[in-house]
Design an enzyme around this catalytic site. Sequence first.
Site, PDB file in Angstrom:
ATOM      1  N   CYS A   1      -4.772  19.253   1.338  1.00  0.00           N
ATOM      2  CA  CYS A   1      -3.455  18.613   1.475  1.00  0.00           C
ATOM      3  C   CYS A   1      -2.469  19.693   1.912  1.00  0.00           C
ATOM      4  O   CYS A   1      -2.239  20.676   1.181  1.00  0.00           O
ATOM      5  CB  CYS A   1      -3.028  17.981   0.148  1.00  0.00           C
ATOM      6  SG  CYS A   1      -1.384  17.237   0.247  1.00  0.00           S
TER       7      CYS A   1
ATOM      8  N   CYS B   1       3.199  14.466   6.231  1.00  0.00           N
ATOM      9  CA  CYS B   1       1.841  14.885   5.902  1.00  0.00           C
ATOM     10  C   CYS B   1       1.565  16.156   6.704  1.00  0.00           C
ATOM     11  O   CYS B   1       1.578  16.122   7.944  1.00  0.00           O
ATOM     12  CB  CYS B   1       0.835  13.795   6.281  1.00  0.00           C
ATOM     13  SG  CYS B   1      -0.878  14.346   6.156  1.00  0.00           S
TER      14      CYS B   1
HETATM   15  N1  LIG Z   1      -0.475  11.378   0.315  1.00  0.00           N
HETATM   16  C1  LIG Z   1       0.777  11.976   0.649  1.00  0.00           C
HETATM   17  C2  LIG Z   1       1.014  12.065   2.121  1.00  0.00           C
HETATM   18  C3  LIG Z   1      -0.039  12.869   2.842  1.00  0.00           C
HETATM   19  C4  LIG Z   1      -0.014  14.362   2.526  1.00  0.00           C
HETATM   20  C5  LIG Z   1      -1.032  15.084   3.385  1.00  0.00           C
HETATM   21  N2  LIG Z   1      -2.372  14.908   3.045  1.00  0.00           N
HETATM   22  C6  LIG Z   1      -0.695  16.522   3.704  1.00  0.00           C
HETATM   23  O1  LIG Z   1      -1.563  17.200   4.291  1.00  0.00           O
HETATM   24  O2  LIG Z   1       0.419  16.957   3.480  1.00  0.00           O
HETATM   25  C7  LIG Z   1       1.929  11.191   0.011  1.00  0.00           C
HETATM   26  O3  LIG Z   1       1.905   9.958  -0.005  1.00  0.00           O
HETATM   27  O4  LIG Z   1       2.879  11.828  -0.459  1.00  0.00           O
END
Ligand SMILES: N[C@@H](CCC[C@H](N)C(=O)O)C(=O)O
Length: 289
Positions: free
Chosen positions: A219, A81
């Site tokens: 994200c 993440c």
């Molecule tokens: N939800 C994603 C993992 C988290 C990603 C995150 N928010 C970021 O900033 O990269 C997954 O399950 O792939």
Amino acid sequence: MEIQFERRIHFTKMTGSGNDFIIIDNRDQLIDADNCRGLVSSVCRRKLSVGADGLILIENDPEVDFKWRFFNADGGEAEMCGNGARCAARFAYLKGIASKPSMAFRTIAGIIEAEIKNERVKIRMTPPHSLKLDFFLEAGGTKPFCLQFINTGVPHVVHFVEDDAALDSADVFNLGRTLRYHSHFQPAGTNVNFARVHAPHSISVRTYERGVEDETLACGTGSIAVALVASAKGLAASPVDVKTRSGETLTIYFEKSSNHDPVDFREVYLEGDAKVVYEAELWDETLIQ
Ligand SMILES: N[C@@H](CCC[C@H](N)C(=O)O)C(=O)O
């Protein structure tokens, strides 16, 4: 009179450009990271508990400054993440877990290097892979969607839209959810990004996140995915400022090798803010439902 609870777990709430996390120093193994799905999903529920997009456990590692276990809000563990990594690095520095502003830590995706500059954190990502450009899938609309795919630590699909209005009106929840569960991406599923390229160094993005099962305000790995696939298509060049749904900007730096086919990205960095919101304790009446 103070209420007595069997268990109190100290935590720090942090936000990385609007992606919010509960971070716990778990070096004494108070939480069993292999069996904490119920705890994570319970404390990440908004309005009923602390609420967050994810929960991070900081643990000991013999070779690097620390290792983390990263969990999405639904309690499932993810390989990486980007925004969480920036928050975890700043947390480790503020708590003295990492003694210097330059550090390295272990994730399932590999070793992440981080550099703290006050509230800003720049991280060096593991090499992206599985790039696939311009393929088409049905997602319940009238015509198939043109999609791009890359794994930037976790899987990301990207759909480019034509203009700002199309990005604002994109049905991120329903289309994101349909593509996230599309048979093409199973069994892992995927995160889903809708992106608008303004100029080679400027992109806006909205992301539906796997494991949160909703649009998030930012994200990190998604912003990287958007910048890299845009570059692979000749639409972007490093550095790329990616404007997230929170209004905050993440900056993506990368080198593209022109000698490789398919496109090979090296030295990928993500930079943005990582802020402490507050520190508090979880009490056991809210831990498990
Ligand atoms: N939800 C994603 C993992 C988290 C990603 C995150 N928010 C970021 O900033 O990269 C997954 O399950 O792939």
